[in-house]
Motif scaffolding. Structure first.
Motif, PDB file in Angstrom:
ATOM      1  N   VAL A 135       7.204  34.102 -15.643  1.00 25.06           N
ATOM      2  CA  VAL A 135       7.768  34.886 -14.851  1.00 25.06           C
ATOM      3  C   VAL A 135       9.170  35.226 -15.727  1.00 25.06           C
ATOM      4  O   VAL A 135       9.429  36.222 -16.201  1.00 25.06           O
ATOM      5  N   LEU A 136       9.719  34.068 -16.354  1.00 27.38           N
ATOM      6  CA  LEU A 136      10.594  34.002 -17.054  1.00 27.38           C
ATOM      7  C   LEU A 136      10.594  34.783 -18.239  1.00 27.38           C
ATOM      8  O   LEU A 136      11.260  35.624 -18.841  1.00 27.38           O
ATOM      9  N   ALA A 137       9.432  34.711 -18.960  1.00 26.46           N
ATOM     10  CA  ALA A 137       9.110  35.336 -20.373  1.00 26.46           C
ATOM     11  C   ALA A 137       9.179  36.739 -20.022  1.00 26.46           C
ATOM     12  O   ALA A 137       9.686  37.616 -20.832  1.00 26.46           O
TER      13      ALA A 137
ATOM     14  N   LYS B  95      12.213  37.914 -19.748  1.00 17.86           N
ATOM     15  CA  LYS B  95      13.132  38.253 -21.039  1.00 17.86           C
ATOM     16  C   LYS B  95      12.736  39.462 -21.551  1.00 17.86           C
ATOM     17  O   LYS B  95      13.468  40.268 -22.285  1.00 17.86           O
ATOM     18  N   ILE B  96      11.564  39.704 -21.591  1.00 15.77           N
ATOM     19  CA  ILE B  96      10.863  40.768 -22.329  1.00 15.77           C
ATOM     20  C   ILE B  96      11.333  41.911 -21.932  1.00 15.77           C
ATOM     21  O   ILE B  96      11.847  42.966 -22.753  1.00 15.77           O
ATOM     22  N   ILE B  97      11.497  42.153 -20.600  1.00 13.86           N
ATOM     23  CA  ILE B  97      11.844  43.699 -20.064  1.00 13.86           C
ATOM     24  C   ILE B  97      13.583  43.233 -19.745  1.00 13.86           C
ATOM     25  O   ILE B  97      14.234  44.377 -19.333  1.00 13.86           O
ATOM     26  N   GLY B  98      14.189  42.290 -20.212  1.00 14.01           N
ATOM     27  CA  GLY B  98      15.601  42.345 -20.266  1.00 14.01           C
ATOM     28  C   GLY B  98      16.363  42.156 -18.994  1.00 14.01           C
ATOM     29  O   GLY B  98      17.427  42.710 -18.725  1.00 14.01           O
ATOM     30  N   ARG B  99      15.790  41.455 -17.993  1.00 14.92           N
ATOM     31  CA  ARG B  99      16.094  41.207 -16.835  1.00 14.92           C
ATOM     32  C   ARG B  99      16.362  39.712 -16.645  1.00 14.92           C
ATOM     33  O   ARG B  99      16.271  39.284 -15.281  1.00 14.92           O
ATOM     34  N   ILE B 100      16.499  38.926 -17.396  1.00 13.19           N
ATOM     35  CA  ILE B 100      16.418  37.512 -17.161  1.00 13.19           C
ATOM     36  C   ILE B 100      17.515  37.018 -16.239  1.00 13.19           C
ATOM     37  O   ILE B 100      17.672  35.786 -15.687  1.00 13.19           O
TER      38      ILE B 100
END
Lengths: 554, 320
Positions: free
Chosen positions: B248-250, B253-258
């Motif tokens: 989920v976190l990765a 991060k990839i979609i810029g919503r961390i």
């Protein structure tokens, strides 16, 4: 020799051939049947009769019997009323032994007869069903006619009683089922090629083949149901069930309806099972597609199997299914009824079992499908057949007021009048109501949310209700049906990748802390950053609406 | 009538749960793993050995202790796992598969020894697994799954050979697996799942197609995975699992919503999953640790300000 007697041989060989015979001393209750221990060198004539009985009987479940030590002087294989058990103490010897035997064979260091391979893989997979290589050996045995598909499917079914999630078991099943289909339909015909593989399942290619495939279909549905009951929210079991309908049911509306009926009670008793409810979402979607296509088929004789999972047919995604459901034929009434019943089921369960996220997720999805079908059937906005889910989600943000206005125009006038009943008559309602009933709609959903919040249920129920409201406002009310042409054009421009000459990955270690930085090729990094920037630019409006902390503030 | 539907599936973190990172214990746990090669559990997990090695090595590297692992032995092991078809298996004698081909390439990349294997054959193997509809099979037996789309492009990108496949068609297939909630499943029509979402967002990142994702919608679904305990689950009403902290976190991060996840609460959950006696992480506080879970400490990196470990992922992460 049955697989289980051979397993017993393996057990004792693994233990160094302790040569223990039938049970003696204190043992479990008399109704527990013991398999006598044998070694392959000793041919005991009576064993053959026993093995035949074992082969004749059906095993419907396997399991490990917790028994850390070999306390009784007997076989570790136990059979009780068709439940096959293995005492746990022997497994740590047995597994490495058969595992190594198989690998020696696979590395061509030690030949094994095909019959022996059947037994080795059987034993292995009942202890470790995710051992992919063992399943692959069985695939080859199937190809050589040493195994038949039904027998192999039976092994998988047994393994799933203990390991209901096992991904490799489900993966192997799909291969076997495709092979079974080819066995029943060996010679491709022009007609089959036109209709696609899904329809060929039901037709078969010879006497009894169709029946064989139908049996396989229904058996698969039973296996899926059993595995779903053994492990909550069993993703692999339910996704296999979806695969079965996509590949084995020929898009049969009857099968879809039957599945909808048969799972209704089950999901009502498993209200946290997100996968089970997702399956119903899939069924609804599939019915939308099939009922719509039924009209097209009768008109044009050309076949568009909506259940075909290939992207060419699937690129319309859920929007396509909704579009396909538009029809003037009698099936048109079925669709609203289906959705009403599903929403009513959802309402009942939400009210009966407050605070279950799964139920609210189900409501989101069902309402989404209904909302889109409604919009398409009323022709609000011009819908391009090429609209996909991704297009719909990326399309321009519509003013939510437009949506409410549209829904008010369809609703009974009591809302517009501001009074409870508005003085309207049944005739007035009929005249004012459009060709499709507006319920459920955004307004009715908001009313439902208010009602739930007003009942002072559990805090979680309130949280989910508010989340649903926010989702309706943020997503449903804002999804347009016509994407910008520029966006449609943009998505078709795929990057061209060229072979990189230098090392595409460099590795750099931080001196003090051992930091690691993986760098892709510069091209890939640049593209990633650019595409993310595009996403941010397009979605900035929604981010601001959602707040810096994200969408969870409701 | 029995009803299965307990509310609020979550765990409670005990007050005495670990609240700081015990790195040395984890390093010892991984370094010792596999020292007893006859062990029953070792045999049970052999079918994914290559991926296990990759995860273990990455964690050791993050902790600056990669030199405790035997590099030459591992590289020889990988060489022994490349088959004539070019594909790589999880362990010696096992059948080749895309999952373990990726893991092997990742390990060799870590050591900067990609040329230890026949790269052209790997590329041919991966390219040969692409289907007409753009999807990828996992191996010659033909199972289709979006995980394999990720494995394929990740492998080829690491080798600089994305030219070997039809990227456009591959993208179209992955997009056909996008669901109404913005998430992705394993095949078209399948339920959204955090693991599959990770693979698909990673895929779209590598292929430069992240703009196809509705980042806000998907980000919303992803951050709804966080439970009151701070842990993340993979789907609604599942228990939190530390491995989903990674998937989920990765993806976020990839979609810029961390920033949509409560960092502090997640950190507390992950730390509580540590086993203070043996090292390693369990899937949730109180459970037995497992090697696979030990890797998931890497998800703390980048979410824990001030933590000395830093990692910036560009989507080259494990597939399981």
């Amino acid at each position: 020799m049955s697989s289980w007697s051979f397993t017993t041989c393996l057990v004792w060989k693994a233990l160094g051939g302790l040569g223990m015979e039938t049970e003696r001393g204190q043992g479990p209750p008399a109704n527990v049947e013991k398999m006598p221990v044998i070694c392959p060198e000793i041919k005991i004539p009576t064993e053959r009769a026993l093995h035949k009985n074992l082969q004749a009987a059906c095993r419907d479940e396997i399991g490990l019997i917790q028994c850390p030590e070999a306390r009784y002087n007997r076989s570790p294989i136990v059979l009780v009323e068709n439940k096959l058990g293995v005492e746990s103490w022997c497994v740590k010897f047995l597994l490495p032994y058969v595992h190594n035997k198989l690998l020696l064979y696979r590395q061509r260091k030690q030949w094994q007869d095909r019959e022996v391979l059947v037994d080795i893989t059987c034993t292995l997979l009942l202890l470790n069903p995710d051992f992919t290589t063992a399943w692959n050996v069985r695939k080859e045995l199937l190809q050589h006619g040493v195994l038949n598909p039904e027998k192999d499917l039976y092994l998988g079914k047994l393994a799933l009683t203990k390991y209901p999630k096992s991904p490799e078991t489900w993966i192997h099943r799909r291969w076997v089922l495709q092979r079974l289909h080819r066995e029943c339909c060996p010679s491709p015909s022009a007609q089959k090629e036109q209709r696609g593989q899904a329809e060929a399942w039901a037709n078969g290619n010879g006497p009894g083949h169709g029946e064989r495939l139908q049996r396989a279909l229904h058996e698969e549905l039973r296996v899926c149901a059993d595995a779903a009951s053994r492990y909550p929210s069993n993703y692999n079991a339910w996704s296999h069930r979806i695969w079965v309908l996509q590949h084995m049911s020929q898009g049969s509306v009857k099968v879809l309806h039957d599945e909808l009926s048969s799972t209704r009670l089950w999901v009502s008793m498993h209200v946290s099972d997100h996968s089970g409810f997702h399956y119903r979402q899939f069924l609804l979607k599939a019915l939308l597609g099939e009922l719509g296509q039924a009209h097209n088929r009768s008109q044009t004789e050309s076949l568009h199997p909506p259940l075909d999972p290939r992207p060419a047919a699937q690129s319309n995604g859920e929007a396509g299914a909704c579009e396909a459901g538009l029809t003037d034929d009698p099936h048109a009434d079925t669709i609203p009824q289906l959705f009403r019943e599903e929403m009513e089921l959802c309402t009942d369960l939400i009210e009966s079992y407050p605070g279950h996220e799964t139920l609210w997720c189900h409501r989101r999805h069902v309402f989404y499908l209904w909302d889109r079908w409604q919009k398409l059937s009323q022709g609000t906005g011009s819908l391009s057949p090429a609209v996909t889910d991704s297009n719909a989600l990326l399309s321009e943000v519509r003013d939510p007021c437009d949506e409410l206005q549209a829904s008010r125009a369809m609703d009974i006038d009591c809302v517009q009048d501001g009074s409870k009943h508005g003085g309207y008559t049944q005739d007035t309602k009929r005249l004012k109501r459009g060709p499709v009933s507006p319920w459920p709609g955004l307004l009715s959903e908001h009313a439902f949310i208010s009602q739930v919040l007003g009942t002072r249920s559990t805090p979680e129920q309130g949280r989910f209700a508010r989340a649903y409201r926010k989702w309706l406002d943020s997503v449903i009310a804002r999804i347009g049906v016509k994407p910008k042409q520029s966006e449609l054009n943009a998505k078709r421009q795929y990057p061209k990748f060229s072979r990189t000459q230098d090392s595409s990955v460099s590795f750099r270690t931080g001196a003090a802390f051992g930091t690691v930085r993986y760098r892709a090729s510069d091209v890939t990094v640049a593209m990633w950053e650019e595409s993310l920037s595009q996403t941010d630019r397009q979605r900035r409006k929604m981010v601001e609406a959602g707040g810096a902390g994200g969408p969870l503030h409701y | 009538m029995a009803i299965n539907g307990t509310q609020i599936k979550d765990v409670v973190i005990k007050p005495d749960a670990p609240n700081s990172l015990i790195l040395d214990k984890h390093a010892d746990y991984i370094a010792a793993y596999g020292s007893k090669k006859d062990d029953y559990e070792y045999t049970l997990s052999e079918y994914l050995r290559m991926s296990g090695i990759y995860w273990g090595l990455t964690v050791m590297d993050l902790m600056g202790q990669l030199d405790r692992m035997n590099q030459e032995e591992i590289i020889d092991f990988i060489k022994s796992c490349q088959h004539d078809c070019g594909g790589i298996s999880a362990s010696t004698g096992h059948d080749p598969h895309l999952l373990y081909t990726l893991s092997a390439v990742q390990i060799l990349t870590l050591y900067d020894r990609v040329k230890a294997i026949d790269v052209d054959k790997v590329v041919d193997y991966v390219g040969g697994l692409q289907q007409e509809d753009g999807s990828f099979a996992g191996d010659k037996w033909g199972e289709i799954d979006t995980r394999f789309s990720f494995c394929a492009v990740a492998t080829l990108a690491l080798l600089g050979r994305l030219d070997a496949v039809d990227v456009g068609k591959a993208v179209e297939f992955v997009l056909s697996c996008m669901n109404f909630d913005g998430g992705f499943g394993c095949r078209p029509g399948s339920e959204s799942h955090a693991g599959q979402i990770y693979c698909c967002t990673g895929f779209l990142s590598i292929t430069g197609q992240l703009h196809q994702v509705n980042a806000d919608l998907l980000g919303w679904w992803l951050c709804e995975r966080q439970l009151p305990s701070g842990g993340l689950n993979g789907r609604p009403e599942k228990l939190p699992d530390v491995c989903y902290s990674w998937w989920v976190l990765a993806a976020l991060k990839i979609i810029g919503r961390i920033h949509w996840i409560d960092k502090a609460k997640l950190r507390a959950f992950i730390l509580a999953c540590q086993d203070e006696e043996t090292g390693g992480f369990a899937d949730r506080p109180g459970d037995m640790p497992a090697l696979l879970k030990a890797l998931w400490i890497r998800d703390m990196t980048g979410t824990v300000p001030g933590n000395q470990l830093l990692k910036e992922g560009f989507g080259y992460c494990p597939s399981q």
